[in-house]
Design an enzyme around this catalytic site. Structure first.
Site, PDB file in Angstrom:
ATOM      1  CD  GLU A 267      12.497  -1.233 -12.246  1.00  0.00           C
ATOM      2  OE1 GLU A 267      11.442  -1.731 -12.821  1.00  0.00           O
ATOM      3  OE2 GLU A 267      12.438  -0.949 -10.937  1.00  0.00           O
ATOM      4  CG  HIS A 290       9.511  -3.810 -10.715  1.00  0.00           C
ATOM      5  ND1 HIS A 290       9.431  -2.618 -11.070  1.00  0.00           N
ATOM      6  CD2 HIS A 290       8.329  -4.106 -10.102  1.00  0.00           C
ATOM      7  CE1 HIS A 290       8.469  -1.851 -10.674  1.00  0.00           C
ATOM      8  NE2 HIS A 290       7.752  -2.834  -9.864  1.00  0.00           N
TER       9      HIS A 290
HETATM   10  P1  NAD Z   1      -0.654   2.607  -0.755  1.00  0.00           P
HETATM   11  O1  NAD Z   1      -1.147   3.947  -1.766  1.00  0.00           O
HETATM   12  O2  NAD Z   1      -1.622   1.685  -0.408  1.00  0.00           O
HETATM   13  O3  NAD Z   1       0.364   3.071   0.393  1.00  0.00           O
HETATM   14  C1  NAD Z   1       1.320   3.878   0.345  1.00  0.00           C
HETATM   15  C2  NAD Z   1       1.578   4.634   1.664  1.00  0.00           C
HETATM   16  O4  NAD Z   1       2.182   5.561   1.539  1.00  0.00           O
HETATM   17  C3  NAD Z   1       0.318   5.504   2.000  1.00  0.00           C
HETATM   18  O5  NAD Z   1      -0.354   4.844   3.389  1.00  0.00           O
HETATM   19  C4  NAD Z   1       0.745   6.729   2.076  1.00  0.00           C
HETATM   20  O6  NAD Z   1       0.054   7.726   2.907  1.00  0.00           O
HETATM   21  C5  NAD Z   1       2.124   6.837   2.350  1.00  0.00           C
HETATM   22  N1  NAD Z   1       2.992   7.816   1.880  1.00  0.00           N
HETATM   23  C6  NAD Z   1       2.792   8.817   0.888  1.00  0.00           C
HETATM   24  N2  NAD Z   1       3.763   9.456   0.725  1.00  0.00           N
HETATM   25  C7  NAD Z   1       4.502   9.096   1.976  1.00  0.00           C
HETATM   26  C8  NAD Z   1       5.499   9.997   2.428  1.00  0.00           C
HETATM   27  N3  NAD Z   1       6.443  11.066   1.909  1.00  0.00           N
HETATM   28  N4  NAD Z   1       6.037   9.471   3.651  1.00  0.00           N
HETATM   29  C9  NAD Z   1       5.512   8.438   4.559  1.00  0.00           C
HETATM   30  N5  NAD Z   1       4.611   8.019   3.846  1.00  0.00           N
HETATM   31  C10 NAD Z   1       4.142   8.339   2.727  1.00  0.00           C
HETATM   32  O7  NAD Z   1       0.437   1.937  -1.868  1.00  0.00           O
HETATM   33  P2  NAD Z   1       0.828   0.236  -1.841  1.00  0.00           P
HETATM   34  O8  NAD Z   1       0.072  -0.543  -2.778  1.00  0.00           O
HETATM   35  O9  NAD Z   1       1.137  -0.042  -0.263  1.00  0.00           O
HETATM   36  O10 NAD Z   1       2.169   0.396  -2.433  1.00  0.00           O
HETATM   37  C11 NAD Z   1       3.444   0.926  -1.938  1.00  0.00           C
HETATM   38  C12 NAD Z   1       4.446   0.892  -2.928  1.00  0.00           C
HETATM   39  O11 NAD Z   1       4.801  -0.170  -3.644  1.00  0.00           O
HETATM   40  C13 NAD Z   1       4.158   1.761  -4.300  1.00  0.00           C
HETATM   41  O12 NAD Z   1       5.509   2.540  -4.613  1.00  0.00           O
HETATM   42  C14 NAD Z   1       4.102   1.014  -5.319  1.00  0.00           C
HETATM   43  O13 NAD Z   1       4.301   1.359  -6.866  1.00  0.00           O
HETATM   44  C15 NAD Z   1       5.030  -0.472  -4.874  1.00  0.00           C
HETATM   45  N6  NAD Z   1       4.524  -1.830  -5.575  1.00  0.00           N
HETATM   46  C16 NAD Z   1       5.731  -2.333  -5.969  1.00  0.00           C
HETATM   47  C17 NAD Z   1       5.422  -3.600  -6.442  1.00  0.00           C
HETATM   48  C18 NAD Z   1       6.547  -4.467  -6.954  1.00  0.00           C
HETATM   49  O14 NAD Z   1       6.424  -5.161  -7.807  1.00  0.00           O
HETATM   50  N7  NAD Z   1       7.682  -4.397  -6.292  1.00  0.00           N
HETATM   51  C19 NAD Z   1       4.112  -4.066  -6.471  1.00  0.00           C
HETATM   52  C20 NAD Z   1       3.118  -3.225  -6.091  1.00  0.00           C
HETATM   53  C21 NAD Z   1       3.440  -2.145  -5.758  1.00  0.00           C
END
Ligand code: NAD
Length: 412
Positions: A267, A290
């Protein structure tokens, strides 16, 4: 509660135009807050933050070791965003500077974008809009579907995945999810025991896992082939998770009917820079830069979250939510008779014997300790001591003079 200095002499400097609600919250706590609309660097940055006790940044201001070393009074840093790459966390910890971030305040924004994309993909919305912008009246039901009754497969049922689940059910979707942790299904959602099963049973798959060794490259050729023919894939999590060459192939061959991507392996660092991806020009593929968590509401929620964390840290020594020092969540100091105990906060090198030296100091001064909390993390220890007011000042001085002490302050 007082800190070791009057509150209106505690300087907070917020850079990069953080949302005004957080500023107002800090001001209402009696702190002096200075704000700057943009990010700063070099001498301008040092001029702005060199005397600050607390600094707030978003993602652009680089708080390197060189910068932090020129901020001798700094107690804490608030990152008004999810990431903390812009701060040298280890150096900050070694100076007893707690760094806070706000990883979950934009959850709802990402969930809403995901729902919008599920519907937009099913209706080929961006394709029809582009056609009309280009002057073509493409009125057809071909390839357009309702989402009601379709199955949504959610990979990762954390903060975002579980919100998507609730919203998707509200528009009539059946929800399945796969998570490596045991998660309570919300509403009528069902957990499945394998990624393969989720992929095979879903009409649309959405990814909400973190970027780590278990998820990098998680969705490659085998996984994409498992998704039902005519299905859709959404990745608003991290760019490292999906193999884009394979995804492009699946779109071009017609195996998948569309995709939405908010995150990419490479990115651009800054807004306005050019971008290229193998997904550009693919049919019914929504590309966004993003922006999943980028809404005014998320900015507001982030600013309030950080303002609360900083206020509790300044007023009570609470480090809950800090990313680089031990997390200590403290009860309010309770009054003993007419006296309110003083609270001594001490960051120190995490080596054996420090607590012993502190107890020895208290004992030789005859100071009565009314409460004590200790946590360690990597090379840093954080001890919080509530002590009778009469001799707490002397104890603070003795603790400060212990060799391993990094930073000591007292609340009274
Ligand atoms: P979170 O930590 O609350 O949830 C992540 C979940 O994934 C957890 O329940 C965890 O147990 C599960 N997990 C971890 N490894 C796994 C695997 N190998 N297989 C299956 N499940 C698995 O995180 P969140 O706040 O829900 O964020 C999720 C994603 O979104 C992250 O990658 C974060 O960086 C991304 N995000 C992106 C933006 C954006 O602007 N696009 C904004 C916020 C967050």
């Amino acid at each position: 509660m007082k800190t070791s200095f009057p509150k209106d002499q505690l300087e907070i400097v917020l850079l990069e135009g953080t949302h005004p609600d957080g500023t107002a919250h800090l001001e209402s706590g009696g702190f002096l807050v200075r704000t700057h609309a943009g990010s700063l660097e070099g001498d301008q940055l040092i001029d702005a933050i060199g005397r600050a006790h607390i600094v707030g940044v978003r993602s652009k201001t680089m708080l390197t070791e060189e910068v932090l070393a020129q901020c001798p009074r700094l107690l804490g840093v608030g990152c008004f965003c999810a990431g903390t790459n812009q701060v040298d966390l280890e150096y900050a910890a070694s100076r007893g500077v707690a760094v806070f971030n706000s990883p979950f305040s934009n959850t709802r924004s990402v969930a809403e974008l995901t729902i919008a994309e599920i519907i937009a993909l099913h209706r080929k919305l961006t394709h029809r809009s582009h056609a009309l912008h280009a002057g073509t009246w493409d009125k057809s039901a071909s390839g357009s579907h309702e989402v009601r009754g379709k199955t949504l497969g959610i990979i990762g049922y954390g903060h975002i995945g579980s919100q998507v689940s609730v919203l998707a059910e509200a528009i009539g979707m059946r929800v399945l999810f796969f998570d490596t942790m045991s998660k309570l299904p919300l509403g009528n959602a069902n957990s499945v025991d394998s990624l393969n099963r989720l992929l095979g049973e879903s009409d649309v798959v959405t990814i909400h896992v973190p970027d780590d060794h278990t998820t990098r490259g998680m969705i490659g050729a085998k996984q994409i082939a498992r998704i039902k023919a005519g299905g859709y894939l959404i990745n608003n999590a991290r760019g490292s998770i999906v193999d884009l060459d394979t995804l492009r192939g699946a779109i071009d061959s017609g195996h998948l009917a569309g995709a939405a991507l908010d995150v990419f392996p490479d990115e651009p660092a800054k807004s306005g820079e050019s971008f290229s991806s193998v997904m550009q020009g693919a049919a019914n593929v929504i590309l966004t830069p993003h922006v999943g968590g980028s809404t005014i509401e998320a900015q507001q929620a982030i600013s309030m979250d950080i303002a609360h964390k900083l206020t509790r840290f300044i007023n009570a020594g609470v480090t809950t939510g800090a990313v680089n020092v031990p997390e200590v969540d403290l009860p309010e100091q309770s009054a003993v008779g007419e006296h309110r105990p003083h609270r001594i906060l001490n960051f120190h090198a995490n080596v054996p014997g420090v607590l012993g030296k502190i107890h020895e100091a208290a004992s030789s001064l005859g100071v009565n300790i009314t409460g004590e909390y200790l946590r360690t993390r990597d090379r840093i220890g954080y001890v919080v001591i509530d002590a009778d007011p009469s001799d707490a000042g002397a104890l603070r001085d003795r603790i400060e003079s212990i060799n391993e002490s990094i930073r000591t302050r007292m609340l009274y």
